[in-house]
Write an enzyme that holds these catalytic residues in place. Sequence first.
Site, PDB file in Angstrom:
ATOM      1  N   GLU A  65       5.291  85.316  90.365  1.00  0.00           N
ATOM      2  CA  GLU A  65       6.366  86.204  89.923  1.00  0.00           C
ATOM      3  C   GLU A  65       6.682  86.069  88.436  1.00  0.00           C
ATOM      4  O   GLU A  65       7.445  86.870  87.879  1.00  0.00           O
ATOM      5  CB  GLU A  65       7.613  85.967  90.762  1.00  0.00           C
ATOM      6  CG  GLU A  65       7.438  86.438  92.202  1.00  0.00           C
ATOM      7  CD  GLU A  65       8.684  86.268  93.055  1.00  0.00           C
ATOM      8  OE1 GLU A  65       9.550  85.454  92.681  1.00  0.00           O
ATOM      9  OE2 GLU A  65       8.779  86.947  94.088  1.00  0.00           O
ATOM     10  N   GLU A  94      -3.558  69.282 103.919  1.00  0.00           N
ATOM     11  CA  GLU A  94      -2.660  68.430 103.137  1.00  0.00           C
ATOM     12  C   GLU A  94      -3.070  66.964 103.170  1.00  0.00           C
ATOM     13  O   GLU A  94      -2.662  66.185 102.313  1.00  0.00           O
ATOM     14  CB  GLU A  94      -1.222  68.573 103.633  1.00  0.00           C
ATOM     15  CG  GLU A  94      -0.934  67.917 104.961  1.00  0.00           C
ATOM     16  CD  GLU A  94       0.537  68.020 105.336  1.00  0.00           C
ATOM     17  OE1 GLU A  94       1.108  66.972 105.667  1.00  0.00           O
ATOM     18  OE2 GLU A  94       1.100  69.124 105.298  1.00  0.00           O
TER      19      GLU A  94
END
Length: 318
Positions: free
Chosen positions: A92, A123
């Site tokens: 963004e 992860e």
Amino acid sequence: MNDENDWREVLGLRSPTEDRNPRTTGIDQLPATDVVNLVLSEDRGVVAAVEAAAGPLGRLVDRAVGALVEGGRIHYVGSGTSGRLAVLDAAELRPTYDVGEESVRAYLAGGPDAMVNSAEGAEDDDAAGHRLGRHFAPQDLVVGLTASGRTPFVAGALRAGHENGAATALISTNPDAPLADDTDIAILLDTGPEVITGSTRMRAATAQKIALNTFSTAVMVRMGKTFSNLMIEVRATNKKLQARTVRMLVQATGQDAGRCAEVLTAAGGHVRTALVALMSGQTAEAAERALADFPPDPARIDDPAGVRTAVAALRSGG
């Protein structure tokens, strides 16, 4: 997990997000509206948890600005919800401040596909994180995001970044985050137990989202991407944003929309240039020259964008 020792290691870690919330044990016996009210009630403490970390967040902003000034990058590294929030924050910045991967980049364990498909096992890959971190430069800043504060993928990336001389930081919702001691700056957000035990996409994620928004916004402000509270580097790629650029010029100068649109067109759509032209009463060409003399500079504390300084120079005939 590969063996019993791995299980014991994880079970021995202290993390409030894994504790059971005594206020929500009866949540499954409530009607829908009461469930909603209970969730919202629990969320009220999230902002306070981030506010308590304002000091280290401010230091992290200063470190990030320093990295960008030196030609470095900010690297977000995370997994699961934390990593997805990092990708969202970085993505963004382009339409809002015209800042892309040349300055801020996010890495999600499991790669781009993990944005929409669960890849939680990624992860645990410390080696993959370390391979990623080997590409980080000494002038960079590496920000690891992990609710638990122990995620191996993040740990590997932070370790490799440190080995390369990069600054490192951690944003975690575990006050006892194991990775905190090995980073330059630790943002530890004490959000407490989740409404649903261990569901860190809730309070923990909200806190990380607020912290990331605060961090990146403050960095962009100090890098001169705003004038007052107006986003003068916005990319007007659709009609809504095109209208916003004109509206911002009206808000900043008090001049009518027609005049602002005319000057914006003369400035080639560059809001910063149009703003200086309108405020100084000079042409877009003169505004562009003045801005070249006073480019954005975070060391200019009261005018990082250079807009006020350029306007003053034009008004004085400089």
